[in-house]
Write a protein that holds these residues in place. Structure first.
Motif, PDB file in Angstrom:
ATOM      1  N   VAL A   1     -37.812  37.554  -5.213  1.00  0.00           N
ATOM      2  CA  VAL A   1     -37.170  36.987  -6.397  1.00  0.00           C
ATOM      3  C   VAL A   1     -35.675  37.257  -6.291  1.00  0.00           C
ATOM      4  O   VAL A   1     -35.255  38.406  -6.135  1.00  0.00           O
ATOM      5  N   HIS A   2     -34.891  36.193  -6.380  1.00  0.00           N
ATOM      6  CA  HIS A   2     -33.440  36.314  -6.226  1.00  0.00           C
ATOM      7  C   HIS A   2     -32.683  35.679  -7.383  1.00  0.00           C
ATOM      8  O   HIS A   2     -31.567  35.182  -7.193  1.00  0.00           O
ATOM      9  N   GLY A   3     -33.270  35.704  -8.565  1.00  0.00           N
ATOM     10  CA  GLY A   3     -32.537  35.202  -9.716  1.00  0.00           C
ATOM     11  C   GLY A   3     -33.430  35.039 -10.928  1.00  0.00           C
ATOM     12  O   GLY A   3     -34.656  34.965 -10.821  1.00  0.00           O
TER      13      GLY A   3
ATOM     14  N   VAL B   1     -37.564  32.247 -13.615  1.00  0.00           N
ATOM     15  CA  VAL B   1     -37.522  33.158 -12.469  1.00  0.00           C
ATOM     16  C   VAL B   1     -37.418  32.329 -11.187  1.00  0.00           C
ATOM     17  O   VAL B   1     -38.120  31.320 -11.026  1.00  0.00           O
ATOM     18  N   VAL B   2     -36.543  32.754 -10.279  1.00  0.00           N
ATOM     19  CA  VAL B   2     -36.324  32.074  -9.002  1.00  0.00           C
ATOM     20  C   VAL B   2     -37.189  32.774  -7.958  1.00  0.00           C
ATOM     21  O   VAL B   2     -36.902  33.902  -7.557  1.00  0.00           O
ATOM     22  N   GLU B   3     -38.230  32.110  -7.496  1.00  0.00           N
ATOM     23  CA  GLU B   3     -39.229  32.746  -6.633  1.00  0.00           C
ATOM     24  C   GLU B   3     -39.205  32.102  -5.245  1.00  0.00           C
ATOM     25  O   GLU B   3     -39.528  30.921  -5.077  1.00  0.00           O
TER      26      GLU B   3
ATOM     27  N   MET C   1     -33.546  30.494  -1.711  1.00  0.00           N
ATOM     28  CA  MET C   1     -32.781  30.221  -2.931  1.00  0.00           C
ATOM     29  C   MET C   1     -32.065  31.473  -3.415  1.00  0.00           C
ATOM     30  O   MET C   1     -32.466  32.594  -3.119  1.00  0.00           O
ATOM     31  N   ARG C   2     -31.010  31.241  -4.202  1.00  0.00           N
ATOM     32  CA  ARG C   2     -30.330  32.305  -4.922  1.00  0.00           C
ATOM     33  C   ARG C   2     -30.188  31.858  -6.385  1.00  0.00           C
ATOM     34  O   ARG C   2     -31.083  31.230  -6.914  1.00  0.00           O
ATOM     35  N   GLY C   3     -29.087  32.197  -7.041  1.00  0.00           N
ATOM     36  CA  GLY C   3     -28.941  31.952  -8.466  1.00  0.00           C
ATOM     37  C   GLY C   3     -29.099  30.486  -8.845  1.00  0.00           C
ATOM     38  O   GLY C   3     -28.277  29.648  -8.464  1.00  0.00           O
ATOM     39  N   CYS C   4     -30.150  30.177  -9.582  1.00  0.00           N
ATOM     40  CA  CYS C   4     -30.417  28.818 -10.056  1.00  0.00           C
ATOM     41  C   CYS C   4     -30.281  28.803 -11.581  1.00  0.00           C
ATOM     42  O   CYS C   4     -30.471  29.821 -12.235  1.00  0.00           O
TER      43      CYS C   4
ATOM     44  N   ILE D   1     -30.222  24.058  -8.311  1.00  0.00           N
ATOM     45  CA  ILE D   1     -30.793  24.964  -7.327  1.00  0.00           C
ATOM     46  C   ILE D   1     -29.727  25.359  -6.309  1.00  0.00           C
ATOM     47  O   ILE D   1     -29.116  24.490  -5.676  1.00  0.00           O
ATOM     48  N   SER D   2     -29.502  26.660  -6.137  1.00  0.00           N
ATOM     49  CA  SER D   2     -28.678  27.147  -5.026  1.00  0.00           C
ATOM     50  C   SER D   2     -29.591  27.282  -3.814  1.00  0.00           C
ATOM     51  O   SER D   2     -30.247  28.312  -3.624  1.00  0.00           O
TER      52      SER D   2
END
Length: 731
Positions: free
Chosen positions: A528-530, A541-543, A575-578, A588-589
């Motif tokens: 998870v990155h965001g 949640v960015v999974e 992915m990172r901060g979305c 989407i980053s």
């Protein structure tokens, strides 16, 4: 009855102290009698004298007991699982000052069974080599065989070969015996493959299953050497139950006596170690002891039942994972070998959370190897005297989430590097660790003390990815509050004063009293990155791994799932901060794709915007523009609704503050921009961690605190009003 192996009796009766206490007790119910005795029934301590069988003592000890090797030479052969002492329970082993646990002379002898090591780099079309004949047992040998031509018009393929008459690592400091050829040399060239047994040397024969179909460059090593041996072994690899809480401490020594035993060669799967942690093991401490005369001092790795696949992948099977291992303040005196191996490409279970800190080592080759399937490690404050060509510390294959700091390489006049990073061709590369202040004593300049930096002047909330925490910093620089978090990225202060943050395994909301009021745990093999708070109380949640955004309710259950069409397969890089916009679209980053993806509220891909780097954050501003942090692209971009650049920040725009990896930002109501300069990937402590720019890109203020914060990833200014759940904080 007295037990000569124990200083206190255990299991056969009460000690004299307990008998005395019993005599003083007045008659009372059994329940109260047990309560009265409980403090007296402490774990037993077993003294191991010279000549005692330490494995027999281990068998009699109860979980939680302590084994103490008394001063003197404890010289023994091998017992369970090829070890002098095998551990399968919670136990504390102390090697007293002056005690040496040593492998007896001639315990391991040269054997005639070879081990074939397949070179994974070549991408073999055929792997059909067999070794036979009758090895003459004169000296250890490593045979190198390499396909040096592919037959044409029906002709046979040919191979080259050579024999290195030693099994020691040629990069070490040992004086190697004379040999017919150097290691990996193949002086015998263009030998046609017959499909039958062909004689090489020392009575060894070779046979290929097919005359043709090999590819040029395919390489095999066949090692004739001694069998494996371990000093203290914790776990045998596939034990079904977890072995926990093992301590190996003291001022004594473990000596594997390679000088008077034949060791396994350096290329083979199983190699000697003073301490081995293998398989389903958790919570091991190795502290204070000295280790010597071995292949490795300490090795740690998991195990897996799946089939080995080229490049290090593993087929379906059960994983036996090791975790929470600490090696600290030990000494390795091993001029012909190495020290610490953390993860192993042939034993493919996972290894997690390993600390290898404040140790001293003298080794012939690279001392410390964070290696295959290692996730989460510290290598801090070690002093290393080694002959390693690829770094005193070599981060190898797919190790990840590492922190390498304040290590010193000494006695090296060649200016070789302290930290090397790499992987054989065809293997997954390691994730570069966070590095700071690693020095070669004789070649690197002494670090200059950082100048005093004034407080930032604004109250703020930060996520420290490398420091594994989130924190509130006062305007005067004081740390008001901090909370542990594993590799945090997004962090938000909510309208209710709670802190919401993402961490590597999920997301969590905590109060300032550190109470967890909401959490989400991601599935295994994901990252998870965001995260982002939403107006209705849910959390996005960015999974990575599952390639999805999810919206999670207050009960921790997934309410909505949005598949994201990223192309990157590597979980860590997806992915990172979305961000979700006010009207429900998703930005989407796509880090590995090097693009911003815009999805409709229904999840349909609307457009793809290429970026000059690996984007880490994207935000739609109130005017409809997109603000993008381009990661290691050394840039920030602001694009209008048509995708045209209307503002750009490049590395030359910020004097004396090189942009390393722009991981985030906050656009302020007055037009100023807060820029976060993430300092991982070899740039720890090299420049400011974030700064505030005015509309002319002039620095208004900057933040530099390398003593308390490692690599800051996201920042929220708390003196700027706004509810992030209502899209009022522009980051």
């Amino acid at each position: 009855m007295k037990n000569d192996l124990c200083s206190h009796q255990s299991g056969f009766g009460f000690s004299r102290t307990i008998e005395t206490q019993l005599m003083r007790l007045k008659p009372q119910p059994l329940f109260f009698l047990i309560l009265a005795l409980a403090p007296l029934l402490h774990a037993a301590e077993h003294s191991i004298k010279l000549g005692d069988n330490p494995q027999a003592v281990m068998e009699r000890a109860a979980p939680g007991d302590k084994l103490v090797f008394l001063p003197g030479l404890h010289q023994h052969g091998l017992t369970k699982h090829r070890s002098i002492l095998y551990v399968d329970k919670a136990i504390h082993i102390e090697l007293s000052k002056g005690a040496t646990l040593k492998l007896a002379d001639d315990t391991t002898k040269l054997a005639d069974e070879p081990e074939i090591t397949t070179d994974q780099d070549a991408g073999k079309k055929l792997d059909d080599l067999e070794m036979g004949g009758h090895f003459d047992l004169i000296k250890p040998c490593i045979f190198t065989l390499r396909i040096d031509s592919e037959g044409s018009e029906g002709g046979a393929d040919t191979f080259a070969w050579g024999v290195f008459e030693s099994a020691d690592n040629p990069q070490g400091t040992a004086k190697l015996p004379p040999s017919a050829s150097k290691f990996a040399e193949t002086p015998h060239q263009r030998v046609a493959i017959t499909g039958d047994w062909q004689t090489l040397a020392h009575g060894v024969q070779v046979r290929f299953g097919s005359k043709t179909g090999h590819n040029k460059g395919s390489t095999w090593f066949s090692t004739y050497d001694g069998p494996v041996a371990y000093g203290i072994r914790v776990g045998h690899g596939r034990q079904p139950d977890t072995i926990e809480n093992v301590r190996i401490t003291g001022k004594g020594t473990i000596d594997m006596n390679a000088t008077h035993n034949v060791q396994p060669g350096f290329l083979v799967k199983d190699i000697n170690a003073c301490v081995l942690v293998h398989g389903r093991v958790r919570g091991v401490l190795v502290e204070g002891i000295t280790m010597m005369d071995t292949n490795r001092s300490v090795m740690c790795y998991g195990e897996h039942t799946g089939k080995f696949l080229p490049g290090g992948k593993t087929g379906p099977g059960e994983s036996f994972d090791a975790e929470d291992i600490t090696i600290q303040r030990t000494r390795t005196i091993n001029p012909n070998g190495a020290a610490y191996l953390l993860g192993h490409p042939s034993f493919r279970g996972h290894l997690r959370n390993v600390k290898c800190n404040y140790n001293y080592m003298e080794t012939g080759v690279t001392s410390i190897e964070p290696n295959f399937n290692l996730d989460g490690y510290e290598v801090i404050g070690n002093v290393i005297n080694c002959g390693g060509l690829y770094g005193a510390i070599h981060c190898w294959r797919c190790s990840r989430n590492g922190f390498v700091m304040d290590n010193l390489r000494i006695d090296d006049i060649n200016g070789r590097e302290v930290v090397g990073i790499g992987a054989p061709r065809g293997w997954e590369s390691p994730e570069p660790p966070l590095q700071r202040n690693n020095r070669n004593l004789l070649s690197d300049p002494v670090p200059v003390a950082l100048p005093h930096v004034s407080p930032f002047g604004r109250r703020m909330l930060v996520s420290d990815y490398g420091g594994n925490k989130v924190a509130i910093i006062a305007a005067d620089g004081r740390v008001e509050w901090e909370h542990p978090a594993e590799k945090p990225q997004d962090v938000w202060m909510l309208a209710n004063g709670n802190i919401l943050f993402s961490h590597l395994r999920g997301a969590r909301e905590v109060t300032l009293k550190h109470e967890v009021v909401w959490s989400y745990r991601a599935p295994e093999k994901t990252e998870v990155h965001g995260c982002q708070p939403l107006p209705d109380g849910k959390v996005m949640v960015v999974e990575c791994g599952t390639k999805r955004l999810i919206e999670v309710g207050r009960d921790g259950q997934i309410v909505r799932e949005i598949p994201v069409p990223v192309k990157t397969k590597n979980t860590h890089d997806q992915m990172r901060g979305c961000r979700r916009t006010k009207d429900g679209r998703y930005l989407i980053s796509a880090k590995g794709d090097r693009a911003i993806l815009e999805l409709s509220a229904e999840g349909k891909l609307l457009r793809t915007i290429p970026t000059p780097g690996d984007p880490h954050e994207v935000r739609e501003l109130p005017n409809g523009h997109l603000l993008i942090a381009c990661g290691e692209g050394e840039a920030m971009l602001e694009l209008d609704r048509q995708g045209k650049s209307v503002w750009k920040l490049g590395t030359q725009d910020v004097p004396n503050n090189p942009l390393r990896l722009i991981s985030g930002f906050q656009r302020l109501p007055d037009g100023h921009t807060l820029v976060i300069n993430w300092l991982g990937h070899g740039y720890l402590a090299t420049t400011a961690q974030f700064f505030e720019l005015d509309e002319q890109k002039r620095i208004v203020r900057q933040f530099t605190d390398h003593a308390r914060f490692v690599s800051i990833n996201k920042v929220q200014l708390l003196d700027v009003p706004g509810d992030p759940a209502k899209d009022e904080v522009w980051r």
